[in-house]
Design a protein around this motif. Sequence first.
Motif, PDB file in Angstrom:
ATOM      1  N   LEU A  10       0.873  -1.174   0.000  1.00 60.13           N
ATOM      2  CA  LEU A  10       0.000   0.000   0.000  1.00 60.13           C
ATOM      3  C   LEU A  10       0.906   1.218   0.000  1.00 60.13           C
ATOM      4  O   LEU A  10       1.638   1.460   0.966  1.00 60.13           O
ATOM      5  CB  LEU A  10      -0.903  -0.009   1.231  1.00 60.13           C
ATOM      6  CG  LEU A  10      -1.793   1.208   1.426  1.00 60.13           C
ATOM      7  CD1 LEU A  10      -2.765   1.366   0.260  1.00 60.13           C
ATOM      8  CD2 LEU A  10      -2.542   1.110   2.738  1.00 60.13           C
ATOM      9  N   VAL A  11       0.876   1.946  -1.111  1.00 59.07           N
ATOM     10  CA  VAL A  11       1.722   3.126  -1.272  1.00 59.07           C
ATOM     11  C   VAL A  11       0.852   4.351  -1.039  1.00 59.07           C
ATOM     12  O   VAL A  11      -0.067   4.627  -1.813  1.00 59.07           O
ATOM     13  CB  VAL A  11       2.352   3.184  -2.684  1.00 59.07           C
ATOM     14  CG1 VAL A  11       3.297   4.365  -2.796  1.00 59.07           C
ATOM     15  CG2 VAL A  11       3.070   1.879  -3.012  1.00 59.07           C
ATOM     16  N   HIS A  12       1.113   5.072   0.040  1.00 59.96           N
ATOM     17  CA  HIS A  12       0.326   6.248   0.385  1.00 59.96           C
ATOM     18  C   HIS A  12       0.686   7.407  -0.531  1.00 59.96           C
ATOM     19  O   HIS A  12       1.853   7.598  -0.886  1.00 59.96           O
ATOM     20  CB  HIS A  12       0.583   6.665   1.842  1.00 59.96           C
ATOM     21  CG  HIS A  12       0.153   5.628   2.828  1.00 59.96           C
ATOM     22  ND1 HIS A  12      -1.164   5.312   3.053  1.00 59.96           N
ATOM     23  CD2 HIS A  12       0.871   4.816   3.639  1.00 59.96           C
ATOM     24  CE1 HIS A  12      -1.241   4.366   3.961  1.00 59.96           C
ATOM     25  NE2 HIS A  12      -0.022   4.038   4.335  1.00 59.96           N
ATOM     26  N   GLY A  13      -0.341   8.188  -0.916  1.00 62.46           N
ATOM     27  CA  GLY A  13      -0.102   9.385  -1.716  1.00 62.46           C
ATOM     28  C   GLY A  13       0.761  10.370  -0.944  1.00 62.46           C
ATOM     29  O   GLY A  13       0.632  10.515   0.270  1.00 62.46           O
ATOM     30  N   ARG A  14       1.664  11.043  -1.656  1.00 65.18           N
ATOM     31  CA  ARG A  14       2.604  11.945  -0.978  1.00 65.18           C
ATOM     32  C   ARG A  14       2.178  13.403  -0.997  1.00 65.18           C
ATOM     33  O   ARG A  14       2.770  14.219  -0.305  1.00 65.18           O
ATOM     34  CB  ARG A  14       3.981  11.831  -1.624  1.00 65.18           C
ATOM     35  CG  ARG A  14       4.617  10.495  -1.370  1.00 65.18           C
ATOM     36  CD  ARG A  14       6.024  10.492  -1.853  1.00 65.18           C
ATOM     37  NE  ARG A  14       6.153   9.510  -2.913  1.00 65.18           N
ATOM     38  CZ  ARG A  14       7.226   9.339  -3.634  1.00 65.18           C
ATOM     39  NH1 ARG A  14       8.271  10.082  -3.445  1.00 65.18           N
ATOM     40  NH2 ARG A  14       7.262   8.418  -4.556  1.00 65.18           N
ATOM     41  N   ILE A  15       1.184  13.717  -1.802  1.00 57.75           N
ATOM     42  CA  ILE A  15       0.702  15.094  -1.858  1.00 57.75           C
ATOM     43  C   ILE A  15      -0.808  15.094  -1.695  1.00 57.75           C
ATOM     44  O   ILE A  15      -1.468  14.079  -1.927  1.00 57.75           O
ATOM     45  CB  ILE A  15       1.112  15.800  -3.179  1.00 57.75           C
ATOM     46  CG1 ILE A  15       0.569  15.048  -4.381  1.00 57.75           C
ATOM     47  CG2 ILE A  15       2.617  15.935  -3.271  1.00 57.75           C
ATOM     48  CD1 ILE A  15       0.793  15.744  -5.701  1.00 57.75           C
ATOM     49  N   VAL A  16      -1.350  16.220  -1.316  1.00 61.32           N
ATOM     50  CA  VAL A  16      -2.791  16.345  -1.106  1.00 61.32           C
ATOM     51  C   VAL A  16      -3.512  16.027  -2.412  1.00 61.32           C
ATOM     52  O   VAL A  16      -3.134  16.522  -3.480  1.00 61.32           O
ATOM     53  CB  VAL A  16      -3.151  17.769  -0.622  1.00 61.32           C
ATOM     54  CG1 VAL A  16      -4.657  17.941  -0.556  1.00 61.32           C
ATOM     55  CG2 VAL A  16      -2.520  18.029   0.731  1.00 61.32           C
ATOM     56  N   GLY A  17      -4.517  15.175  -2.337  1.00 64.09           N
ATOM     57  CA  GLY A  17      -5.299  14.817  -3.502  1.00 64.09           C
ATOM     58  C   GLY A  17      -4.781  13.596  -4.245  1.00 64.09           C
ATOM     59  O   GLY A  17      -5.458  13.078  -5.120  1.00 64.09           O
ATOM     60  N   GLN A  18      -3.593  13.128  -3.921  1.00 71.89           N
ATOM     61  CA  GLN A  18      -3.053  11.942  -4.577  1.00 71.89           C
ATOM     62  C   GLN A  18      -3.559  10.708  -3.828  1.00 71.89           C
ATOM     63  O   GLN A  18      -3.415  10.596  -2.621  1.00 71.89           O
ATOM     64  CB  GLN A  18      -1.528  11.973  -4.569  1.00 71.89           C
ATOM     65  CG  GLN A  18      -0.889  10.865  -5.367  1.00 71.89           C
ATOM     66  CD  GLN A  18       0.636  10.963  -5.352  1.00 71.89           C
ATOM     67  OE1 GLN A  18       1.224  11.319  -4.329  1.00 71.89           O
ATOM     68  NE2 GLN A  18       1.257  10.681  -6.476  1.00 71.89           N
TER      69      GLN A  18
END
Length: 65
Positions: A10-18
């Motif tokens: 599970l790769v978490h988004g690194r920027i808002v909205g990703q």
Amino acid sequence: MQATVGDHLLVHGRIVGQHDRVAEVIEVLGQQGSPPYRVRFEDGHESLMSPGPDCVVQHHEDTPR
């Protein structure tokens, strides 16, 4: 980080909205479950990956069906 074939990353988004992305481990290239991993994302894209701190391993026996 340790993973086996069939585990999910599970790769978490690194920027808002990703959005978070999920990849299935299809091959372990490191020793004793260590990275790098060959993974397949939900859209069918395959890649080599050495996960960073934004990634969590979901072991295949822990993954809900």
